[in-house]
Design a protein around this motif. Structure first.
Motif, short mmCIF file in Angstrom:
data_model
loop_
_atom_site.label_atom_id
_atom_site.label_comp_id
_atom_site.label_asym_id
_atom_site.label_seq_id
_atom_site.Cartn_x
_atom_site.Cartn_y
_atom_site.Cartn_z
N HIS A 12 0.79 -1.11 0.15
CA HIS A 12 0.09 0.07 -0.10
C HIS A 12 0.71 1.27 -0.06
CE1 HIS A 12 -3.79 -1.86 0.20
NE2 HIS A 12 -3.52 -2.67 1.29
N ALA A 13 1.88 1.23 0.92
CA ALA A 13 2.86 2.27 0.94
C ALA A 13 3.41 2.60 -0.33
CB ALA A 13 3.78 2.35 1.98
N GLY A 14 3.95 1.58 -1.06
CA GLY A 14 4.64 1.67 -2.46
C GLY A 14 3.83 2.24 -3.39
N ILE A 15 2.70 1.61 -3.33
CA ILE A 15 1.53 2.01 -4.37
C ILE A 15 1.23 3.59 -4.20
CG2 ILE A 15 -0.66 1.75 -5.33
CD1 ILE A 15 -0.37 -1.26 -4.71
N ASP A 16 1.16 3.79 -3.07
CA ASP A 16 0.76 5.43 -2.80
C ASP A 16 1.83 6.46 -3.15
OD1 ASP A 16 -1.68 4.49 -1.86
OD2 ASP A 16 -1.21 4.66 0.22
N SER A 17 3.10 5.76 -2.93
CA SER A 17 4.08 6.63 -3.34
C SER A 17 4.24 6.94 -4.81
CB SER A 17 5.22 6.04 -2.68
OG SER A 17 6.50 6.59 -3.07
N PHE A 18 4.16 5.74 -5.28
CA PHE A 18 4.23 5.66 -6.83
C PHE A 18 3.11 6.70 -7.37
CE2 PHE A 18 2.78 3.93 -10.86
CZ PHE A 18 4.00 4.09 -11.71
N LYS A 19 1.81 6.60 -6.97
CA LYS A 19 0.76 7.30 -7.35
C LYS A 19 1.07 8.92 -7.34
CE LYS A 19 -2.59 5.16 -5.72
NZ LYS A 19 -4.15 4.59 -5.31
N ARG A 20 1.73 9.10 -5.98
CA ARG A 20 1.97 10.61 -5.56
C ARG A 20 3.06 10.98 -6.91
NH1 ARG A 20 1.24 8.94 -0.71
NH2 ARG A 20 3.70 8.50 -0.39
N GLU A 21 3.96 10.32 -7.14
CA GLU A 21 5.13 10.42 -7.95
C GLU A 21 4.53 10.71 -9.33
OE1 GLU A 21 8.67 11.52 -9.41
OE2 GLU A 21 8.17 11.41 -7.04
N MET A 22 3.76 9.87 -9.94
CA MET A 22 2.99 10.06 -11.29
C MET A 22 2.45 11.23 -11.29
SD MET A 22 4.38 7.63 -13.08
CE MET A 22 5.86 8.05 -12.38
N ALA A 23 1.32 11.27 -10.35
CA ALA A 23 0.61 12.72 -10.31
C ALA A 23 1.39 13.91 -10.18
CB ALA A 23 -0.45 12.52 -9.00
N SER A 24 2.67 14.02 -9.69
CA SER A 24 3.24 15.19 -9.64
C SER A 24 4.08 15.44 -11.05
CB SER A 24 4.21 15.16 -8.63
OG SER A 24 5.37 14.17 -8.89
N ARG A 25 4.05 14.44 -11.95
CA ARG A 25 4.63 14.59 -13.49
C ARG A 25 3.54 14.49 -14.36
NH1 ARG A 25 10.37 12.29 -13.29
NH2 ARG A 25 10.98 12.53 -11.24
N PHE A 26 2.45 13.65 -14.18
CA PHE A 26 1.55 13.86 -15.27
C PHE A 26 0.17 13.96 -14.85
CE2 PHE A 26 5.09 10.26 -15.97
CZ PHE A 26 5.50 10.69 -16.87
N ARG A 27 -0.69 14.19 -15.88
CA ARG A 27 -2.27 14.52 -15.58
C ARG A 27 -2.71 12.96 -15.29
NH1 ARG A 27 -6.07 17.49 -19.56
NH2 ARG A 27 -5.10 15.54 -20.49
N MET A 28 -3.42 12.68 -14.25
CA MET A 28 -3.62 11.31 -14.36
C MET A 28 -5.09 11.20 -13.42
SD MET A 28 -1.05 9.26 -11.95
CE MET A 28 -2.04 8.29 -10.89
N SER A 29 -5.85 10.10 -13.51
CA SER A 29 -6.98 9.79 -12.59
C SER A 29 -6.83 8.35 -11.99
CB SER A 29 -8.19 10.01 -13.36
OG SER A 29 -8.14 8.86 -14.33
N ASP A 30 -7.04 8.40 -10.79
CA ASP A 30 -6.88 7.18 -9.94
C ASP A 30 -8.25 6.19 -10.14
OD1 ASP A 30 -6.40 4.91 -8.48
OD2 ASP A 30 -5.76 6.15 -6.65
N LEU A 31 -8.52 5.09 -10.42
CA LEU A 31 -9.47 4.40 -10.67
C LEU A 31 -9.80 3.62 -9.49
CD1 LEU A 31 -9.38 3.28 -14.60
CD2 LEU A 31 -10.52 5.22 -13.49
N GLY A 32 -8.74 3.56 -8.54
CA GLY A 32 -9.04 2.82 -7.35
C GLY A 32 -8.55 1.35 -7.64
N VAL A 33 -9.03 0.42 -6.68
CA VAL A 33 -8.52 -0.87 -6.64
C VAL A 33 -9.08 -1.73 -7.80
CG1 VAL A 33 -8.77 -2.97 -4.99
CG2 VAL A 33 -8.47 -0.70 -3.87
N LEU A 34 -8.28 -2.33 -8.06
CA LEU A 34 -8.89 -3.27 -9.75
C LEU A 34 -9.67 -4.28 -9.11
CD1 LEU A 34 -7.79 -3.97 -12.32
CD2 LEU A 34 -6.22 -5.49 -11.56
N SER A 35 -10.83 -4.36 -9.90
CA SER A 35 -11.74 -5.42 -9.62
C SER A 35 -11.99 -6.05 -10.95
CB SER A 35 -12.94 -4.64 -9.14
OG SER A 35 -13.51 -3.90 -10.18
#
Length: 118
Positions: A12-35
């Motif tokens: 969870h920590a690694g994913i959150d960190s990755f998403k923050r980094e990507m969001a700081s560099r790219f315009r993106m949306s988070d679709l949440g947990v994969l189902s």
């Protein structure tokens, strides 16, 4: 650059960190947990239809316990091309359904000379 979907796995920590980094560099949306991964349900349903097993009843295990298959069979040969296609499709499905990996590996042994009933 346009990326349609990106699946990220990890802690969870690694994913959150990755998403923050990507969001700081790219315009993106988070679709949440994969189902729903690669249309797994639809893919499995289509495979059952295509292989003529759509009307089969579901079971708890993917293979009869203690089933012994042998290459030394006098049974009628089945369409080898169709058998190979079904096995290849099942191998793809194993990535999403590791619970069938043993069974798919077991029936893969008969790709050289598929028969109706081993």
């Amino acid at each position: 650059m346009y990326v349609d979907d990106l699946i990220v796995t990890g802690t969870h920590a690694g994913i959150d960190s990755f998403k923050r980094e990507m969001a700081s560099r790219f315009r993106m949306s988070d679709l949440g947990v994969l189902s729903y991964y690669l249309g797994q349900s639809m893919y499995a349903s289509k495979l059952l239809e295509w292989s003529g097993m759509a009307e089969c009843k579901p079971c708890v295990t993917s293979m009869e316990e203690r089933l012994k298959l042998t290459k030394a069979s006098t049974s009628v040969k089945v369409d080898a091309t169709l058998y190979h296609s079904i096995i290849d499709s099942l191998r793809y499905l194993v990535h999403m359904r590791p619970d069938i990996a043993f069974t798919v590996g077991y029936v893969s042994r008969f790709m050289e000379d598929p028969r109706e009933d081993h």
